[in-house]
Design an enzyme around this catalytic site. Sequence first.
Site, PDB file in Angstrom:
ATOM      1  CD  GLU A  40      -2.508   1.836   0.415  1.00 39.40           C
ATOM      2  OE1 GLU A  40      -3.221   1.059  -0.240  1.00 39.40           O
ATOM      3  OE2 GLU A  40      -2.438   3.054   0.199  1.00 39.40           O
ATOM      4  CD  GLN A  41      -0.760   5.543  -3.484  1.00 38.87           C
ATOM      5  OE1 GLN A  41       0.051   5.640  -4.400  1.00 38.87           O
ATOM      6  NE2 GLN A  41      -1.952   6.091  -3.531  1.00 38.87           N
ATOM      7  NE  ARG A 114     -14.586   4.636   0.927  1.00 44.61           N
ATOM      8  CZ  ARG A 114     -14.663   4.155  -0.301  1.00 44.61           C
ATOM      9  NH1 ARG A 114     -15.789   4.221  -0.962  1.00 44.61           N
ATOM     10  NH2 ARG A 114     -13.638   3.608  -0.877  1.00 44.61           N
ATOM     11  CE1 TYR A 223     -24.760   5.860   3.712  1.00 46.47           C
ATOM     12  CE2 TYR A 223     -25.721   6.543   1.639  1.00 46.47           C
ATOM     13  CZ  TYR A 223     -24.638   6.102   2.359  1.00 46.47           C
ATOM     14  OH  TYR A 223     -23.438   5.885   1.720  1.00 46.47           O
ATOM     15  CG  ASP A 300     -12.797   1.806  -8.391  1.00 49.33           C
ATOM     16  OD1 ASP A 300     -13.800   1.096  -8.620  1.00 49.33           O
ATOM     17  OD2 ASP A 300     -12.855   2.861  -7.718  1.00 49.33           O
TER      18      ASP A 300
HETATM   19  C1  LIG Z   1     -18.808   9.427  -4.210  1.00 46.26           C
HETATM   20  C2  LIG Z   1     -18.643   7.934  -4.248  1.00 46.26           C
HETATM   21  C3  LIG Z   1     -19.577   7.108  -3.648  1.00 46.26           C
HETATM   22  C4  LIG Z   1     -19.451   5.717  -3.710  1.00 46.26           C
HETATM   23  N1  LIG Z   1     -20.391   4.920  -3.123  1.00 46.26           N
HETATM   24  C5  LIG Z   1     -20.306   3.571  -3.208  1.00 46.26           C
HETATM   25  C6  LIG Z   1     -21.290   2.739  -2.605  1.00 46.26           C
HETATM   26  O1  LIG Z   1     -22.240   3.235  -1.996  1.00 46.26           O
HETATM   27  N2  LIG Z   1     -21.150   1.370  -2.725  1.00 46.26           N
HETATM   28  C7  LIG Z   1     -20.071   0.807  -3.387  1.00 46.26           C
HETATM   29  O2  LIG Z   1     -19.996  -0.445  -3.451  1.00 46.26           O
HETATM   30  N3  LIG Z   1     -19.143   1.582  -3.971  1.00 46.26           N
HETATM   31  C8  LIG Z   1     -19.214   2.943  -3.891  1.00 46.26           C
HETATM   32  N4  LIG Z   1     -18.246   3.728  -4.460  1.00 46.26           N
HETATM   33  C9  LIG Z   1     -17.169   3.084  -5.226  1.00 46.26           C
HETATM   34  C10 LIG Z   1     -16.076   2.545  -4.330  1.00 46.26           C
HETATM   35  O3  LIG Z   1     -15.612   3.543  -3.471  1.00 46.26           O
HETATM   36  C11 LIG Z   1     -14.903   2.049  -5.181  1.00 46.26           C
HETATM   37  O4  LIG Z   1     -15.369   1.336  -6.278  1.00 46.26           O
HETATM   38  C12 LIG Z   1     -14.014   1.135  -4.338  1.00 46.26           C
HETATM   39  O5  LIG Z   1     -13.448   1.854  -3.270  1.00 46.26           O
HETATM   40  C13 LIG Z   1     -12.909   0.534  -5.202  1.00 46.26           C
HETATM   41  O6  LIG Z   1     -12.037  -0.177  -4.373  1.00 46.26           O
HETATM   42  P1  LIG Z   1     -10.583  -0.537  -4.891  1.00 46.26           P
HETATM   43  O7  LIG Z   1      -9.954  -1.281  -3.771  1.00 46.26           O
HETATM   44  O8  LIG Z   1     -10.663  -1.132  -6.247  1.00 46.26           O
HETATM   45  O9  LIG Z   1      -9.846   0.877  -5.094  1.00 46.26           O
HETATM   46  P2  LIG Z   1      -9.486   2.004  -4.039  1.00 46.26           P
HETATM   47  O10 LIG Z   1     -10.486   2.079  -2.951  1.00 46.26           O
HETATM   48  O11 LIG Z   1      -9.221   3.236  -4.824  1.00 46.26           O
HETATM   49  O12 LIG Z   1      -8.122   1.482  -3.379  1.00 46.26           O
HETATM   50  C14 LIG Z   1      -6.911   1.521  -4.089  1.00 46.26           C
HETATM   51  C15 LIG Z   1      -5.757   1.462  -3.081  1.00 46.26           C
HETATM   52  O13 LIG Z   1      -4.538   1.354  -3.796  1.00 46.26           O
HETATM   53  C16 LIG Z   1      -3.586   2.253  -3.262  1.00 46.26           C
HETATM   54  N5  LIG Z   1      -2.654   2.562  -4.357  1.00 46.26           N
HETATM   55  C17 LIG Z   1      -2.871   3.307  -5.463  1.00 46.26           C
HETATM   56  N6  LIG Z   1      -1.785   3.317  -6.253  1.00 46.26           N
HETATM   57  C18 LIG Z   1      -0.847   2.550  -5.632  1.00 46.26           C
HETATM   58  C19 LIG Z   1       0.497   2.177  -5.956  1.00 46.26           C
HETATM   59  N7  LIG Z   1       1.075   2.588  -7.100  1.00 46.26           N
HETATM   60  N8  LIG Z   1       1.176   1.382  -5.096  1.00 46.26           N
HETATM   61  C20 LIG Z   1       0.586   0.936  -3.935  1.00 46.26           C
HETATM   62  N9  LIG Z   1      -0.673   1.282  -3.571  1.00 46.26           N
HETATM   63  C21 LIG Z   1      -1.384   2.064  -4.414  1.00 46.26           C
HETATM   64  C22 LIG Z   1      -4.423   3.429  -2.789  1.00 46.26           C
HETATM   65  O14 LIG Z   1      -3.736   4.222  -1.825  1.00 46.26           O
HETATM   66  C23 LIG Z   1      -5.652   2.720  -2.223  1.00 46.26           C
HETATM   67  O15 LIG Z   1      -5.459   2.351  -0.871  1.00 46.26           O
HETATM   68  C24 LIG Z   1     -18.348   5.137  -4.396  1.00 46.26           C
HETATM   69  C25 LIG Z   1     -17.395   5.962  -4.987  1.00 46.26           C
HETATM   70  C26 LIG Z   1     -17.522   7.341  -4.915  1.00 46.26           C
HETATM   71  C27 LIG Z   1     -16.479   8.200  -5.564  1.00 46.26           C
END
Ligand SMILES: Cc1cc2nc3c(=O)[nH]c(=O)nc-3n(C[C@H](O)[C@H](O)[C@H](O)COP(=O)(O)OP(=O)(O)OC[C@H]3O[C@@H](n4cnc5c(N)ncnc54)[C@H](O)[C@@H]3O)c2cc1C
Length: 400
Positions: A40-41, A114, A223, A300
């Site tokens: 994790e960064q 979250r 909510y 994502d």
């Molecule tokens: C306004 C908003 C509301 C939302 N509401 C919902 C909801 O109600 N329900 C739902 O299911 N989803 C919701 N989402 C979507 C959800 O937040 C994301 O889809 C989810 O967090 C994706 O998780 P992830 O682990 O793929 O990515 P992220 O949560 O972005 O995690 C990525 C991680 O990788 C780390 N990272 C990045 N680059 C590097 C690197 N080069 N080296 C090491 N570490 C790195 C980051 O620091 C981070 O910790 C919402 C999003 C937004 C913007």
Amino acid sequence: MAPPPQNPTAAPVIIIGGGIGGLAAALALSRKGIAAQVLEQSSAFSEIGAGIQLGPNAFQMFDVLGVTEAINHCAVFPDALIMRDGLSGDEVTRISLGAAFRERFRYPYAVIYRADLHRVLLEACRAQSSITLSAQRKVTEIRDEGEYVTVETRDGTTVHGVAAIGADGLWSTARAHLVNDGKPRVSGHIAYRAVLPIASVPQELNWNSVVLWAGPKTHLVQYPLRRGELFNLVAVFHSDRYAEGWDVHADPAELHERFSAARTEVQTLLGKIDVWKMWVLCDREPIKEWSKGRVTLLGDAAHPMLQYLAQGAAMAMEDAVVLADAVDVCAGNFTEAFQKYQGERYLRTARVQLTARFYGDVYHATGATRDLRNELLKGRAREKAYEGVAWLYDGICLSR
Ligand SMILES: Cc1cc2nc3c(=O)[nH]c(=O)nc-3n(C[C@H](O)[C@H](O)[C@H](O)COP(=O)(O)OP(=O)(O)OC[C@H]3O[C@@H](n4cnc5c(N)ncnc54)[C@H](O)[C@@H]3O)c2cc1C
């Protein structure tokens, strides 16, 4: 530089990113007896304090990951998902989340802080000796060496793994390495998020439901959170001021101007917040291929979506479980497993990406489109409402 591992198959799977997707992947792999190292960064494993909705398909994943009880402890279970017209205040439609919903979809619908969701996953990871969590490790380079992978981090560390999973979010370094398709698409929609103590919410607006006030090119979602101690607000509006996908400078004046025609209930809630966090909302076109050799993407990084179906985190957790299943079924042949995993996830995640855009149009409708929306959804029977979301909330088939 660290020498290549003597026995590559004994090296852990490297997971880039310790967000919800990365931690869920580590946990899912550990439950199949596969070791993982999460890089994790950030200086610590943590999440921002905002609300997140969890559909029944997310609960199906919690069951597999063994964290349902811990989630239940801090989640709120709302009575309904309600859409109201942001101009007239009339109820447009609702999905009841009571006993009939649980019976139909086998799992409940909840909302959670979250940071609480992330903490539950983190604690579950910490309880597994096969998971190593390394903070302050920003990955800068990934190399597939054929028999194993090599990952370089910004502090000069070299890490070897049997395979690598890019769970590094919207601005994924791993995606740039694998797919190289440029920056995400800026939608032109801005989200302001805030969490406030429940005591500051007027009694008449403090409902145990997820309420979406749908207005012209705007909407507000409200909510309760954390056993009803906190209250979550997400205000979304169209703006062409932000060309880049990220900007920390929230401008409450613009927010209030965009919501100036909204109902007094909406204005009252917006008026409760002094400090907002802002997101410039982005997504991407779906792609079919996000795995190559021993490297793949998840969450994502693989399929960023607008949040209008509230499913990004749920999709990341589904990815995690399907991926671990595939690695198990393919008996550690990662190239084959990653192909199988992306094949199983591609159309479902593409459907969520594309449908989320459509939902945004429905929420933000103006003129005749708004009238038609309200007319078509008016008085919709409960079963019809359930039918409309069944493709999503029914969850996924698991191989074992
Ligand atoms: C306004 C908003 C509301 C939302 N509401 C919902 C909801 O109600 N329900 C739902 O299911 N989803 C919701 N989402 C979507 C959800 O937040 C994301 O889809 C989810 O967090 C994706 O998780 P992830 O682990 O793929 O990515 P992220 O949560 O972005 O995690 C990525 C991680 O990788 C780390 N990272 C990045 N680059 C590097 C690197 N080069 N080296 C090491 N570490 C790195 C980051 O620091 C981070 O910790 C919402 C999003 C937004 C913007």
